[in-house]
Scaffold this active site. Sequence first.
Site, PDB file in Angstrom:
ATOM      1  N   LYS A  52       1.045  -1.394  -0.007  1.00  0.00           N
ATOM      2  CA  LYS A  52       0.004   0.016   0.118  1.00  0.00           C
ATOM      3  C   LYS A  52       0.759   1.291   0.116  1.00  0.00           C
ATOM      4  CE  LYS A  52      -3.840  -2.504   2.257  1.00  0.00           C
ATOM      5  NZ  LYS A  52      -4.658  -2.824   3.513  1.00  0.00           N
ATOM      6  N   GLN A  96      -4.547  -1.750   9.652  1.00  0.00           N
ATOM      7  CA  GLN A  96      -4.383  -3.146   8.807  1.00  0.00           C
ATOM      8  C   GLN A  96      -4.973  -4.001   9.908  1.00  0.00           C
ATOM      9  OE1 GLN A  96      -3.248  -3.825   5.699  1.00  0.00           O
ATOM     10  NE2 GLN A  96      -4.045  -6.077   6.212  1.00  0.00           N
ATOM     11  N   ASP A 119     -10.966   2.775   4.218  1.00  0.00           N
ATOM     12  CA  ASP A 119     -11.081   1.496   4.330  1.00  0.00           C
ATOM     13  C   ASP A 119     -12.730   0.949   4.120  1.00  0.00           C
ATOM     14  OD1 ASP A 119      -8.988  -0.248   3.897  1.00  0.00           O
ATOM     15  OD2 ASP A 119      -8.264  -0.464   5.886  1.00  0.00           O
TER      16      ASP A 119
END
Length: 293
Positions: A52, A96, A119
């Site tokens: 990412k 994450q 997200d």
Amino acid sequence: MTLLDGKKTSEAIQDEIAAEVTALKADGSKIPHLAAILVGNDGGSVTYVNNKVLACERVGFVSSLFHYEDTITEEDLLNKIKELNEDEEVDGFIVQLPLPKHIDTEKVLEAVDPKKDVDGFHPINVGRMVAGLPAYLPATPAGILQLLQRYEIETFGKHCVVVGRSNIVGSPMSILMSKNASPGNCTVTLCHRYTQDLAYHTRQADIVIVAVGIPGLITEDMVKEGAVVIDVGTTRVPDASRKSGFRLRGDVDFDAVAPKCSYITPVPGGVGPLTIAMLLKNTLSASKKEVYA
Ligand code: ADP
């Protein structure tokens, strides 16, 4: 049979984003900034986060990575989230997953400011998505919509069977495919671990989307001739011939199923690469304040 090339599609999306960043730089506007929080050293998570960050660099974003030991307390993690919520320099950030067991994942996800939740995991964004309001869409389902759109796959009135009901893939995917939108307007069946006779359902499907994490679950007899098959599974299986010691396997028995399909995603190189592209797209939207004013 046409292969849905996620790598190529992801690169095309990232090129479009990079062109926008170049334009932002040219007129002196703020450059999008994505921050990522990583807890612990789980191999998969470290790789995903590093990818990412690298993708941010490629499109010209600013990125920051906050890496903590898996002994970090929930309180310290929540404080870091608060700091990022308030940091005007940061447009969006992600935590994450998975988190260590002593940390309450729901609490952490709810602590993220929905405006920065690129997200799309915060219940406010989930609710806005369900209600059809502007929202950050979770990256994997959004990436699948991009694949369907860019390959001009007709979804209107089709029967879509989604296998797996996780919060981040199966469940939002089923909602998005049923929406009065394009892609969308499908009749959707959502299957999960307690579905009786999974094959009965998948055989009815014009479009099968599988996200369960069981390599080879979907076999040739479970798919109808001409179906579109989207495989979200990426399970690491041991492979001594690889330097890494493993390879990725999807939820679909690709070799047997592919000849029957009109379109199918490979693993790797299908859905996976799109997830990062859509995270970048959400971050660009955050910096342009497209979702929340
Ligand atoms: P992901 O993060 O890829 O969405 P998860 O591991 O969070 O995957 O979720 C797995 C999902 O797969 C669950 O919703 C579960 O109900 C579903 N599932 C597990 N086993 C089966 C099975 N044999 N048939 C259908 N669905 C299954």
